[in-house]
Write an enzyme that holds these catalytic residues in place. Sequence first.
Site, PDB file in Angstrom:
ATOM      1  CE  LYS A 173       8.662 -13.969 -76.284  1.00 61.10           C
ATOM      2  NZ  LYS A 173       8.529 -13.669 -74.860  1.00 61.10           N
ATOM      3  CD  GLU A 248      -7.934 -13.710 -79.776  1.00 59.98           C
ATOM      4  OE1 GLU A 248      -8.638 -12.907 -79.383  1.00 59.98           O
ATOM      5  OE2 GLU A 248      -8.262 -14.638 -80.519  1.00 59.98           O
ATOM      6  CB  CYS A 282      -7.457  -8.661 -72.477  1.00 61.44           C
ATOM      7  SG  CYS A 282      -7.866 -10.651 -72.515  1.00 61.44           S
ATOM      8  CD  GLU A 384      -4.868  -3.055 -73.049  1.00 63.32           C
ATOM      9  OE1 GLU A 384      -3.898  -2.877 -73.779  1.00 63.32           O
ATOM     10  OE2 GLU A 384      -5.555  -3.958 -72.691  1.00 63.32           O
TER      11      GLU A 384
HETATM   12  P1  NDP Z   1       3.229  -7.672 -75.276  1.00 66.14           P
HETATM   13  O1  NDP Z   1       2.531  -7.452 -76.871  1.00 66.14           O
HETATM   14  O2  NDP Z   1       4.140  -6.668 -74.979  1.00 66.14           O
HETATM   15  O3  NDP Z   1       3.930  -8.868 -75.277  1.00 66.14           O
HETATM   16  C1  NDP Z   1       3.018 -10.277 -75.542  1.00 66.14           C
HETATM   17  C2  NDP Z   1       4.422 -11.266 -76.089  1.00 66.14           C
HETATM   18  O4  NDP Z   1       4.621 -10.779 -77.460  1.00 66.14           O
HETATM   19  C3  NDP Z   1       5.381 -11.517 -75.276  1.00 66.14           C
HETATM   20  O5  NDP Z   1       5.888 -12.579 -75.171  1.00 66.14           O
HETATM   21  C4  NDP Z   1       6.494 -10.701 -75.832  1.00 66.14           C
HETATM   22  O6  NDP Z   1       7.710 -10.554 -75.449  1.00 66.14           O
HETATM   23  C5  NDP Z   1       5.977 -10.886 -77.253  1.00 66.14           C
HETATM   24  N1  NDP Z   1       6.640  -9.796 -78.151  1.00 66.14           N
HETATM   25  C6  NDP Z   1       7.147  -8.516 -78.166  1.00 66.14           C
HETATM   26  N2  NDP Z   1       7.455  -7.971 -79.115  1.00 66.14           N
HETATM   27  C7  NDP Z   1       7.243  -9.025 -80.067  1.00 66.14           C
HETATM   28  C8  NDP Z   1       7.995  -8.949 -81.441  1.00 66.14           C
HETATM   29  N3  NDP Z   1       8.308  -7.998 -82.109  1.00 66.14           N
HETATM   30  N4  NDP Z   1       7.694 -10.310 -82.195  1.00 66.14           N
HETATM   31  C9  NDP Z   1       7.188 -11.180 -81.399  1.00 66.14           C
HETATM   32  N5  NDP Z   1       6.715 -11.143 -80.230  1.00 66.14           N
HETATM   33  C10 NDP Z   1       6.782  -9.962 -79.342  1.00 66.14           C
HETATM   34  O7  NDP Z   1       1.797  -7.644 -74.374  1.00 66.14           O
HETATM   35  P2  NDP Z   1       2.092  -7.869 -72.809  1.00 66.14           P
HETATM   36  O8  NDP Z   1       3.010  -9.022 -72.624  1.00 66.14           O
HETATM   37  O9  NDP Z   1       2.507  -6.643 -72.060  1.00 66.14           O
HETATM   38  O10 NDP Z   1       0.600  -8.298 -72.525  1.00 66.14           O
HETATM   39  C11 NDP Z   1      -0.364  -7.251 -72.095  1.00 66.14           C
HETATM   40  C12 NDP Z   1      -1.278  -6.990 -73.319  1.00 66.14           C
HETATM   41  O11 NDP Z   1      -1.806  -8.335 -73.905  1.00 66.14           O
HETATM   42  C13 NDP Z   1      -2.475  -5.988 -73.120  1.00 66.14           C
HETATM   43  O12 NDP Z   1      -2.460  -5.265 -74.230  1.00 66.14           O
HETATM   44  C14 NDP Z   1      -3.465  -6.982 -73.053  1.00 66.14           C
HETATM   45  O13 NDP Z   1      -4.767  -6.262 -73.293  1.00 66.14           O
HETATM   46  C15 NDP Z   1      -3.323  -8.043 -74.094  1.00 66.14           C
HETATM   47  N6  NDP Z   1      -4.167  -9.000 -73.853  1.00 66.14           N
HETATM   48  C16 NDP Z   1      -5.060  -9.485 -74.798  1.00 66.14           C
HETATM   49  C17 NDP Z   1      -5.849 -10.733 -74.583  1.00 66.14           C
HETATM   50  C18 NDP Z   1      -6.770 -11.077 -75.420  1.00 66.14           C
HETATM   51  O14 NDP Z   1      -7.288 -12.205 -75.513  1.00 66.14           O
HETATM   52  N7  NDP Z   1      -7.153 -10.375 -76.503  1.00 66.14           N
HETATM   53  C19 NDP Z   1      -5.787 -11.478 -73.229  1.00 66.14           C
HETATM   54  C20 NDP Z   1      -4.605 -10.992 -72.546  1.00 66.14           C
HETATM   55  C21 NDP Z   1      -3.787 -10.061 -72.736  1.00 66.14           C
HETATM   56  P3  NDP Z   1       8.426  -9.938 -74.082  1.00 66.14           P
HETATM   57  O15 NDP Z   1       8.384 -11.269 -73.317  1.00 66.14           O
HETATM   58  O16 NDP Z   1       9.787  -9.506 -74.648  1.00 66.14           O
HETATM   59  O17 NDP Z   1       7.544  -9.192 -73.734  1.00 66.14           O
END
Ligand code: NDP
Length: 482
Positions: A173, A248, A282, A384
């Site tokens: 997804k 991650e 990130c 963050e």
């Molecule tokens: P989110 O945690 O909001 O979303 C990430 C994904 O998870 C999206 O596809 C989201 O869907 C989905 N999601 C949301 N809720 C659930 C759930 N309950 N169960 C399963 N999946 C779910 O993160 P963001 O998209 O806002 O990304 C930014 C974040 O990602 C920042 O905190 C950043 O630091 C982190 N990040 C970390 C990295 C690393 O390598 N450590 C690299 C890049 C980013 P939906 O589309 O609905 O939001």
Amino acid sequence: MEKLKNYINGILTTAYSSNYINDYNPATGEVFTMIPDSDAEDVEIAVKSAEKAFESWSETSAEVRSGYLMKIAALIKRDLDKFALAETTDSGKPLWLSKSVDIPRAVKNLEFFASAITHFSSESHLTDNEALNYTLRQPLGIVGAISPWNLPLYLFTWKIAPALAAGNCVIAKPSEITPLTAFMLSEICIEAQLPDGVLNIIHGYGNKVGSAIVSHPKIKAITFTGGTNTGREIAKVAAPMFKKLSLELGGKNPNIIFADCDYEKMLETTVQSSFRNQGEICLCGSRIFVEKSIYEKFRKDFVDKVKKLKTGDPLDENSFLGAIVSKQHYEKILYYIDVAVKEGGKILCGGSNIKGRGRCEDGWFIEPTVIEGLSYNCRANQEEIFGPVVTITPFESEEEVLMMANSTEYGLASIIWTENLTRAHRLSSKIKSGIVWINCWMLRDLRTPFGGVKNSGVGREGGLEALRFFTESKNVCVKLKN
Ligand code: NDP
């Protein structure tokens, strides 16, 4: 208006619900496409197709799987300009960045794991000439991959490529905020004749599709990149089901600058590590700590450089910063700037939104912002923000900066600028983060373990770590003598 489709069992299909979600172009604030609002029913169909596909995919040779990944990589490369434009339209990032980093890196991810799987081997142990123990590394079955919006195709392929290479079938997804290149990838998979059901891409909200993937009993592992709170929710569901988990998560990375650094190189790179991709990486260094003896000089030179950065239309090759990915995220960043000011921060440049020009009038743009005068433990320095906002703070000693650097709940990456390599090594061993860059930033080798400590995640991706994550090891012990 174009409507995207899910990719399930090798075909493009609408969501079971027939509902759609708007997908916005952040540079214009307009809806430009719609994506399926999928849910548990779609996940169920995908699981059935993946289950069937796994029977033969898991039996194919590494060479055959590698061949498919190479073909997909070559087709993305062929369409690089199309993919780059789509990524920019969906995420707001500058087109030059999509072209030079995001899409080439997605290609590299696929090529890297296509090659890595042909070199992947397992151990054997001769036990006192009595027995031979060897380890089988077998695919897990169906795995779930959930990715964020900041580096859409880059992170999507980072998960999918090793999972497929290792012989798993995948239900993936993408973020509902940036689904376009994942959809284009499904078209490419059809063109590459990837067997039906091997990869399934389902669009929709995290709390519907995402949670249906996480909680499905037939999905054996979850690789997730996203926010720490989401990671926590996922772990609550997946851990009691004993799923393998790679999380991650977020970061609040320190960028530590000592007076003896290569100043010009540091300054140039610090502009990048602060504001590339609007600070929505990130790995960006959002807390800048500067040794007191060069603090005044750094502040002036840094702010002068940042003021020259152009923020605007992502299609303009002179824009260093494009648009913020969504209205909700744009509001969150502005909220945090306000928090920083209320906490006593002084804005040295930026600090507000900018009105775009022409087609970008209603886009979501924020100036690159530098703030000083904050305590290391205030909210703006602990939480963050994930946008074009950095804080600068002076320090006097190595002990002091180490304490401040390690003070957050996160531990993803850190950056150290010094020509004193003894100090650099000493600090690297004491700093709590999964990656330490010394005198550089974002210099990546895909063979290295990638991931964070503390609330930045669990598990490591990249290189052999990823192939180990996506396989189950089985010990076989053969008695040699009676
Ligand atoms: P989110 O945690 O909001 O979303 C990430 C994904 O998870 C999206 O596809 C989201 O869907 C989905 N999601 C949301 N809720 C659930 C759930 N309950 N169960 C399963 N999946 C779910 O993160 P963001 O998209 O806002 O990304 C930014 C974040 O990602 C920042 O905190 C950043 O630091 C982190 N990040 C970390 C990295 C690393 O390598 N450590 C690299 C890049 C980013 P939906 O589309 O609905 O939001």
